[in-house]
Design a protein around this motif. Structure first.
Motif, PDB file in Angstrom:
ATOM      1  N   ILE A 178       0.872  -1.174   0.000  1.00  0.00           N
ATOM      2  CA  ILE A 178       0.000   0.000   0.000  1.00  0.00           C
ATOM      3  C   ILE A 178       0.909   1.223   0.000  1.00  0.00           C
ATOM      4  O   ILE A 178       1.858   1.290   0.781  1.00  0.00           O
ATOM      5  CB  ILE A 178      -0.926   0.012   1.239  1.00  0.00           C
ATOM      6  N   VAL A 179       0.638   2.191  -0.872  1.00  0.00           N
ATOM      7  CA  VAL A 179       1.534   3.330  -1.068  1.00  0.00           C
ATOM      8  C   VAL A 179       0.782   4.633  -0.813  1.00  0.00           C
ATOM      9  O   VAL A 179      -0.395   4.753  -1.154  1.00  0.00           O
ATOM     10  CB  VAL A 179       2.090   3.323  -2.511  1.00  0.00           C
ATOM     11  N   ALA A 180       1.477   5.597  -0.213  1.00  0.00           N
ATOM     12  CA  ALA A 180       0.948   6.958  -0.053  1.00  0.00           C
ATOM     13  C   ALA A 180       1.921   7.920  -0.720  1.00  0.00           C
ATOM     14  O   ALA A 180       3.132   7.837  -0.486  1.00  0.00           O
ATOM     15  CB  ALA A 180       0.782   7.306   1.417  1.00  0.00           C
ATOM     16  N   ARG A 181       1.390   8.811  -1.565  1.00  0.00           N
ATOM     17  CA  ARG A 181       2.219   9.815  -2.226  1.00  0.00           C
ATOM     18  C   ARG A 181       1.806  11.186  -1.704  1.00  0.00           C
ATOM     19  O   ARG A 181       0.659  11.609  -1.888  1.00  0.00           O
ATOM     20  CB  ARG A 181       2.044   9.725  -3.734  1.00  0.00           C
ATOM     21  N   CYS A 182       2.757  11.849  -1.068  1.00  0.00           N
ATOM     22  CA  CYS A 182       2.487  13.160  -0.485  1.00  0.00           C
ATOM     23  C   CYS A 182       2.419  14.228  -1.576  1.00  0.00           C
ATOM     24  O   CYS A 182       2.914  14.033  -2.688  1.00  0.00           O
ATOM     25  CB  CYS A 182       3.586  13.531   0.503  1.00  0.00           C
ATOM     26  N   ALA A 183       1.848  15.368  -1.215  1.00  0.00           N
ATOM     27  CA  ALA A 183       1.722  16.465  -2.163  1.00  0.00           C
ATOM     28  C   ALA A 183       3.087  16.944  -2.638  1.00  0.00           C
ATOM     29  O   ALA A 183       3.231  17.385  -3.765  1.00  0.00           O
ATOM     30  CB  ALA A 183       0.951  17.611  -1.514  1.00  0.00           C
ATOM     31  N   GLY A 184       4.112  16.834  -1.824  1.00  0.00           N
ATOM     32  CA  GLY A 184       5.461  17.277  -2.189  1.00  0.00           C
ATOM     33  C   GLY A 184       6.247  16.247  -2.976  1.00  0.00           C
ATOM     34  O   GLY A 184       7.409  16.457  -3.283  1.00  0.00           O
ATOM     35  N   GLY A 185       5.639  15.106  -3.297  1.00  0.00           N
ATOM     36  CA  GLY A 185       6.322  14.089  -4.089  1.00  0.00           C
ATOM     37  C   GLY A 185       6.925  12.960  -3.270  1.00  0.00           C
ATOM     38  O   GLY A 185       7.458  12.003  -3.834  1.00  0.00           O
TER      39      GLY A 185
END
Length: 172
Positions: A99-106
């Motif tokens: 499961i992956v989370a990508r933040c707004a800053g990359g």
């Protein structure tokens, strides 16, 4: 000899350079994504959180590996974590999924979810006596235990009596 040494040195250098070029060195990998519960059955709700996105406030989660698609992680007052939820699809197959989370800053944070067919709260733990046919000294029925002990005592006494008669020469 010198030619072989140069060849080996050149080969080792080429392999090292190729290995460094192939290894992804990413400063954007932010860290771990906490998955709770880490083991879930199809249809269960799963919560994820990460502190990697604290400075950005939100993130986009990707549970496509398990078939749940994307979800949103929002800022939380709990230790500046970004928290999100998704549901494991009813048709999910057993296995371990990233499961992956990508933040707004990359930045990127990842964690593992293990899918099982039976939820942890419904797993049946064995307890009590198991009737295997072998038995033990303390079975569930004291009458059967006493009868078994009496049968063994009679057999031992009869065997001893027969051996004693044979040893004296009386015959059987």
């Amino acid at each position: 000899m010198r030619r072989t040494a140069r060849l080996l040195t050149g080969t080792a250098l080429a392999v090292t350079v190729a290995g460094l070029a192939a290894a992804p060195v990413s400063a954007q990998d932010a860290g771990s994504l906490e998955v709770f519960p880490s083991t879930a059955a199809p249809g269960a709700d799963v919560t994820v959180n990460t502190s990697a996105c604290a400075e950005y406030g939100s993130a986009t989660g990707d549970a496509g590996a398990v078939g749940a698609g994307t979800f949103t992680l929002a800022a939380s007052a709990h230790e500046q974590d970004a928290i999100g939820r998704f549901r494991v699809p009813p048709g999910a197959q057993p296995g371990t999924y990233e499961i992956v989370a990508r933040c707004a800053g990359g930045r990127r944070a990842a964690g593992d979810l293990t899918v099982t067919l039976t939820p942890a709260r419904e797993r049946i733990q064995p307890r009590g006596h198991v009737n295997t046919g072998v038995g033990g000294a303390l079975g569930p029925d004291p009458v059967q235990t006493a009868a078994g002990v009496a049968a063994l005592a009679v057999a031992a006494a009869g065997g001893t009596w027969l051996l004693h008669r044979r040893a004296r020469g009386d015959g059987i």
